[in-house]
Enzyme design. Structure first.
Site, mmCIF file in Angstrom:
data_model
loop_
_atom_site.group_PDB
_atom_site.id
_atom_site.type_symbol
_atom_site.label_atom_id
_atom_site.label_comp_id
_atom_site.label_asym_id
_atom_site.label_seq_id
_atom_site.Cartn_x
_atom_site.Cartn_y
_atom_site.Cartn_z
ATOM 1 N N ASP A 459 15.236 4.558 -22.870
ATOM 2 C CA ASP A 459 14.142 4.414 -23.554
ATOM 3 C C ASP A 459 13.060 3.509 -23.205
ATOM 4 O OD1 ASP A 459 12.500 3.679 -25.771
ATOM 5 O OD2 ASP A 459 13.949 2.884 -27.387
ATOM 6 N N TYR A 553 -2.797 9.759 -32.170
ATOM 7 C CA TYR A 553 -2.474 10.534 -30.829
ATOM 8 C C TYR A 553 -3.799 10.234 -29.989
ATOM 9 C CZ TYR A 553 -1.434 14.101 -27.627
ATOM 10 O OH TYR A 553 -1.175 14.846 -26.352
#
Ligand SMILES: [Zn+2]
Length: 656
Positions: A459, A553
């Site tokens: 991660d 985004y």
């Protein structure tokens, strides 16, 4: 040492070569007998030719085949009679011997027969097996090795002194074997080289090998020289950047990027911390054969220049007296031993480095056991040089053509388990790079089962996990040259007034902050890259042309874009190039679920089909298209380019 013979298994190998294939594989299965193409086997068969006459054919292991995986096609059929006549010649230069063997095969396209073919031909038995067994090497490379071998075997074997493989060894054995072999002879020991066994059938020859090698093991055991306990090592302290600096120095000396594979397992580390390391490690290889891949000696410590000087001096000492003119190979080490590091294997590819590591793994055993018998000794430096600079061995390693562009280099790809990231792994692999593929999807670990890809579950927003992944990548390959920052998320479409703070934050954390962390952690490694570091940032068309409903985004990709531009400014002086790609409408990625696709299409008032080809060229853009461009951006074509942003979107009028 036990026989692995199994009747049911043996029955699965049919045809005249079936038993030969089976027991060859049994030998190959045991790494203490043969390693990486070492050792060879043969069988003599009678075959009727087109004219009805009987030919005696020697099927011998072809070069390029490993015993462990050999098939019938891996055996080269040579005219036995002719090869036996060769053995009668008073002299034959080795290159000419190879030519004679290659021109007297009975099948076009068969692999080149082993350089030990004549040795197989002169032994009168149908089946012949040859290994470089660790135990035999330990005994014969100990003080009074020859006497020990004679004590162990009596007249069951013929003992041959060390002579380099090739025509001279074969003719020596032909004479010696004929003169010395008796009714009880079942093998032949080549001192500092290996063991031959033979028999009337495959099983007999194989089981004699097991018996003979088992006798050497028993001898070592009886002298407490078999299981050698090494002291508990101190933990390694050489960090990632020290390894990368070492790799840089070695690559510079080799004249080409090299990979390093670090082994700091207790065995290697403890050996690297051996109180008598200079003595036990600086005498020569377990068997001269290894020198082709390992060079004569491991480097102790990190002084590559001193190693190169000493290698050049070794070359000078022996090249002057050689029959033909020799050209020095690169003087960079292939093995490193250091108490703070453990061991590092050096190779042009991950496979090569892995082979060097395996060879040294067995060398440690061989050396420590011979030490326990009173002191390890290798063949003379001259003998080692003769093998390292033997024309035939040089020819084996010389590959035709130039290697792929990224050979010896390492790429790290984030978000490598799917879509553009996965395609990037393939694109860089195709160009010869070794790769660390990072992804939070744990299946990344088993996605590529090959030595040149390390799939690492990680991660990226977890600094400790990233640290561990980078440490593993550097242990596997020695550094990082190219970075593809691809990991990203695309939150579902939302107007600005509806964006939750968590969505905003997680988008920024993954798309921007994680990339920053990776860049920071890799900066020192990339600065040490032999050809200069390269970063490719996978941006988005949304940077130059954002879309409604994708504020989080678009903003995150714009922030990432600025980060990349500033990195180009700051890291140019370190030789690191940073360029961005702006893909658009790449639908074979994990970002694009059907729902996201439908929502985006709707935002533009288009059908999904129209939306997919909604560009100037009316073409679909695939992950592979982006990945190929990412790889090219790291190649020589863009060597003088940094801070660039390239669209890969089929042409977009808002970008043009
Ligand atoms: Zn051999």
């Amino acid at each position: 040492m036990r026989s692995l013979w199994n009747d049911a298994e043996a029955a699965q190998f049919s045809g005249p070569l079936g038993p030969r294939v089976y027991t060859s594989r049994l030998l190959g299965r045991d790494k203490s007998l043969v390693l990486h193409g070492g050792g060879n086997t043969s069988v003599k068969l009678r075959e009727t030719n087109l004219f009805g006459a009987e030919d005696e054919v020697l099927y011998v292991k072809g070069s390029g085949w490993d015993l462990e995986t050999i098939e019938a096609a891996g055996f080269s059929p040579v005219a036995l009679d002719y090869v036996r006549r060769l053995a009668q010649l008073p002299a034959l230069p080795d290159p000419q011997m190879v030519n004679e063997l290659n021109t007297h095969m009975l099948r076009a396209g068969a692999p080149s027969p082993s350089v030990e073919t004549i040795l197989h031909a002169i032994l009168p038995h149908a089946y012949v097996d040859h290994t470089h067994a660790d135990a035999v090497l330990s005994v014969s490379n100990a003080p009074q090795g020859e006497q020990r071998v004679r004590d162990i075997y009596g007249d069951t074997v013929v003992v041959i002194p060390y002579i380099m493989a090739g025509f001279d060894l074969a003719t020596y054995c032909a004479r010696e074997f004929a003169a010395r072999a008796g009714p009880g002879t079942i093998g032949m020991v080549l001192l500092s080289h290996g063991m031959f066994s033979f028999g009337a059938d495959a099983r007999e020859s194989y089981e004699r090998m097991i018996r003979l090698v088992g006798m050497a093991e028993g001898y070592l055991e009886s002298r407490k020289a078999w299981r050698i306990a090494l002291p508990e090592p101190r933990p390694p302290t050489a960090g990632r950047e020290a390894v990368a600096a070492l790799r840089r120095a070695i690559s510079d000396r080799a004249g080409t990027p090299m990979l390093l594979k670090v082994n700091d397992s207790p065995k290697f580390l403890s050996f690297a911390q051996h109180a008598q390391l200079p003595r036990v490690s600086q005498r020569g290889p377990a068997t001269p054969d290894h020198v082709i891949r390992t060079k004569p000696l491991p480097m102790l410590g990190f002084d590559v220049e001193a190693f190169a000087r000493s290698y050049a001096a070794y070359f000078e000492r022996h090249a002057a007296g050689a029959k033909e003119k020799k050209t020095m190979l690169d003087p960079a080490p292939r093995m490193v031993l250091d108490p703070t590091l453990g061991f590092a294997a050096v190779g042009r590819s991950a496979k090569d480095a892995g082979i060097v590591e395996d060879l040294y793994d067995h060398t440690i055993d061989v050396v420590l056991r011979a030490e326990a018998l009173g002191g390890w000794q290798a063949v003379s430096e001259q003998d080692i040089f003769d093998i390292e600079y033997w024309d035939l061995e040089q020819a084996k390693l010389r590959k035709a053509g130039s290697p792929p562009a990224f050979t010896g280099e390492v790429a790290l790809v984030t978000g490598a388990a799917s879509g553009i990231g996965r395609a990037c792994v393939e694109a860089f692999l195709k160009r010869g790079a070794a790769e660390a593929g990072l992804d939070r999807n744990p299946s990344i670990a088993s996605m590529w089962k090959r030595p040149d890809v390390a799939g690492l579950a990680c991660d990226l927003t977890d600094a400790a996990a990233l640290d561990a992944a980078l440490t593993e990548a550097v242990k596997r390959f020695g550094g990082i040259d190219m970075l593809v920052l691809n990991a990203g998320i695309f939150p579902s479409s939302q107007p600005i007034q509806e964006i939750g703070r968590d969505t905003w934050r997680s988008t920024m954390a993954i798309n921007v902050e994680a990339s920053l962390l990776v860049m920071q952690a890799c900066h020192g490694l990339m600065k040490a890259s032999p050809r200069g570091g390269r970063i490719v940032v996978v941006g988005s068309k949304n940077v130059p042309a954002p879309g409604p409903g994708a504020a989080a985004y678009s903003a995150s990709k714009a922030a990432l874009n600025q980060l990349a531009r500033v990195a180009a400014l700051e890291w140019g002086k370190d030789g690191i190039r940073v360029n961005s790609l702006h893909p658009n409408a790449v639908y074979d990625t994990a970002l694009w679920t059907d729902e996201v696709l439908a929502a985006r299409a709707k935002a533009y008032n288009l059908s999904v089909e129209q939306y997919k080809r909604n560009n100037l060229l009316r073409t679909e853009v695939a992950s592979k298209d982006v990945a190929e461009l990412a790889a090219e951006l790291c190649g020589p074509l863009f060597a003088k380019t940094t801070g660039a942003q390239l669209p890969v979107d089929g042409g977009n009028e808002r970008v043009v």
